[in-house]
Design an enzyme around this catalytic site. Structure first.
Site, mmCIF file in Angstrom:
data_model
loop_
_atom_site.group_PDB
_atom_site.id
_atom_site.type_symbol
_atom_site.label_atom_id
_atom_site.label_comp_id
_atom_site.label_asym_id
_atom_site.label_seq_id
_atom_site.Cartn_x
_atom_site.Cartn_y
_atom_site.Cartn_z
ATOM 1 N NE ARG A 1 15.209 -49.950 68.525
ATOM 2 C CZ ARG A 1 14.067 -50.296 67.937
ATOM 3 N NH1 ARG A 1 13.953 -51.484 67.387
ATOM 4 N NH2 ARG A 1 13.054 -49.457 67.911
ATOM 5 C CE LYS B 1 37.633 -44.138 73.531
ATOM 6 N NZ LYS B 1 38.654 -43.113 73.855
ATOM 7 C CD GLU C 1 47.364 -42.718 68.097
ATOM 8 O OE1 GLU C 1 47.651 -43.115 69.244
ATOM 9 O OE2 GLU C 1 46.511 -41.833 67.878
ATOM 10 C CE LYS D 1 42.249 -48.922 71.385
ATOM 11 N NZ LYS D 1 41.955 -47.955 70.341
ATOM 12 C CD GLU E 1 38.681 -42.496 77.446
ATOM 13 O OE1 GLU E 1 38.588 -43.022 76.333
ATOM 14 O OE2 GLU E 1 39.053 -41.338 77.634
ATOM 15 N NE ARG F 1 39.187 -47.155 74.927
ATOM 16 C CZ ARG F 1 38.471 -47.816 74.048
ATOM 17 N NH1 ARG F 1 37.523 -48.644 74.457
ATOM 18 N NH2 ARG F 1 38.679 -47.684 72.751
ATOM 19 C CG ASN G 1 42.744 -40.487 75.302
ATOM 20 O OD1 ASN G 1 42.625 -40.858 74.142
ATOM 21 N ND2 ASN G 1 41.783 -40.650 76.198
ATOM 22 C CG HIS H 1 45.771 -38.748 71.979
ATOM 23 N ND1 HIS H 1 46.893 -39.516 72.166
ATOM 24 C CD2 HIS H 1 45.160 -39.260 70.877
ATOM 25 C CE1 HIS H 1 46.948 -40.458 71.232
ATOM 26 N NE2 HIS H 1 45.914 -40.319 70.438
ATOM 27 C CG HIS I 1 42.611 -34.218 70.621
ATOM 28 N ND1 HIS I 1 42.050 -35.014 71.589
ATOM 29 C CD2 HIS I 1 42.824 -35.043 69.566
ATOM 30 C CE1 HIS I 1 41.938 -36.250 71.141
ATOM 31 N NE2 HIS I 1 42.407 -36.295 69.917
ATOM 32 C CG HIS J 1 45.535 -38.430 65.234
ATOM 33 N ND1 HIS J 1 45.008 -37.555 66.162
ATOM 34 C CD2 HIS J 1 45.627 -39.640 65.871
ATOM 35 C CE1 HIS J 1 44.783 -38.201 67.296
ATOM 36 N NE2 HIS J 1 45.148 -39.461 67.140
#
Ligand code: NAD
Ligand code: GLY
Length: 373
Positions: free
Chosen positions: A130, A152, A194, A243, A253, A257, A261, A264, A268, A281
């Site tokens: 956990r 993330k 990025e 960031k 987010e 946040r 992206n 992005h 994507h 990427h």
């Protein structure tokens, strides 16, 4: 010290990320050349662990097994290299190793690698017993400027990227710029994709810098490609500062946040339609930024000069990517299926002039089609 943005720069090579709703919770990002020689000491000082499980891949292990010392209390899990291994099977390998080596609640996982290793190790740490501590030791530029910070963590599902994950912050991040020396040019450039993103969202990060990151990138291109340590540390410091400011304000987010992206949504779709094989990427992000700029023109939030300046910076970094001719309907479908779509509406982050961005979600289809032309 930069107040009011959740970041406290105590030293040029150390930042602290403070997650706003979790009073007193924060973690440090250490940045510098050669600092990985002190990993053992960092682990001892900054964690309460008796044992460490270092998760890495075959490539990184081969490159660094003789030069990076994690100490006597570290066991290794060496995964196969590649995005295709960011999956349940690798998660199970990590968990099995943790059980085999009897890691307990107070012990710690160490992600030693690029974004793939960071994401999967963080997710394994979030679910093992956990939740156990984990540390990020990013070895790619992409991971040093982006994926190792912000919590993330995820694995992929066969139906899509990062579909299974959590928000789970590391105990600390240690970014040694020396690791970048063994990256090939394409991997360096994917990180730069990025990096460029931060130049165009800078003012929306609500964390004033002393100079424009856009100007820094124009001024230091040669030193960046030469991997000059002080310049790379400065670059990573700026990206992580921006960031961390965003994450400090909106860890999960709910709003702000999403600006991370930028580019992005298009990226994507580019990656999906080319089966994640043709472009890295960062290449897709650079192409996505250019498309987002054109959407800004359609939305009249920026003018031609602004878009030209963005194109020039992207080209200067060799990230002016030639895209294949996509089927527009398929492209829009791929963007609609992106997990960041809201109620099947595509959400775009568009430029808003002066290094600001904003979210728009009701963009008429004709405008999107013109961007895709
Ligand atoms: P990666 O982890 O696959 O690394 C790229 C390649 O470089 C791999 O072959 C790796 O073995 C190799 N490599 C790593 N370090 C090296 C070094 N120092 N020298 C030589 N080779 C080295 O890819 P990446 O670009 O680092 O990360 C991409 C991943 O990051 C994706 O899975 C993406 O979803 C994820 N990501 C996560 C976030 C986040 O916020 N969590 C943000 C952006 C991207
Ligand atoms: N890389 C996007 C984010 O961390 O939110």
């Amino acid at each position: 010290m930069l107040a009011n943005c959740g970041i406290y720069i105590m030293h040029t090579d150390k930042l602290t990320v403070n997650i706003a709703p979790k009073a007193g919770f924060g973690y440090d990002i250490f940045i510098g050349s050669g600092i990985s020689s002190k990993i053992k000491e960092f682990l001892k000082e900054k964690t309460s662990a008796n044992k460490f499980l270092v998760v890495t891949n075959e490539t990184i292990y081969r490159l660094y097994k003789n030069s990076v010392d994690f100490g006597e209390n570290a066991d290794f899990v060496i995964l196969k290299d590649g995005e295709e291994h960011k999956n349940f099977e690798s998660l199970q390998i990590i968990i099995n190793a943790a059980i085999e080596h009897k890691l307990e609640r107070r012990d710690c996982f160490v992600a030693f690698g690029g974004g793939v290793i960071g994401d999967i190790t963080g997710f394994a740490a979030a679910v093992y017993l956990r939740g156990v501590d984990f540390v990020q030791i990013p070895t790619t530029l992409l991971a040093q400027v982006d994926s190792s910070v912000g919590g993330k963590v995820a694995i992929n599902h066969e139906k899509g990227k990062n579909l299974i994950g959590a928000f789970y912050q590391p105990k600390f991040v240690l970014a040694d710029t020396d690791f970048l020396k063994t990256l090939d040019m394409r991997q360096l450039k994917t990180g730069l994709g990025e990096v460029l993103k931060y130049a165009f969202i800078e003012k929306s990060c609500a964390c004033p810098l002393n100079y424009r990151f856009f100007d820094f990138l124009h001024a230091h291109k040669s030193e960046i490609f030469e991997l000059k340590p002080s310049v790379m540390a400065g670059l990573i410091n700026i990206c992580c500062t921006l960031k961390a400011s965003v994450v400090a304000q909106d860890e999960r987010e709910k709003g702000l946040r999403a600006i991370l992206n930028f580019g992005h949504t298009f990226a994507h779709a580019i990656e999906t339609l080319t089966n994640y094989k043709r472009f890295t990427h960062g290449e897709a992000v650079a192409a996505g930024i250019k498309m987002a700029m054109r959407l800004g023109l359609e939305e009249k939030t920026v003018d031609e000069d602004y878009v030209r300046a963005a194109d020039e910076l992207i080209a200067k970094y060799g990230l002016d990517i030639a895209l294949p001719a996509f089927d527009s309907a398929e492209f829009i479908e791929a963007m609609t299926l992106d997990k960041k779509a809201d109620n099947s509406k595509i959400r775009f982050i568009v430029p808003d002039g002066d290094f600001l961005v904003k979210m728009v979600s009701d963009v008429p289809r004709e405008k999107i089609l013109r961007v895709l032309e």
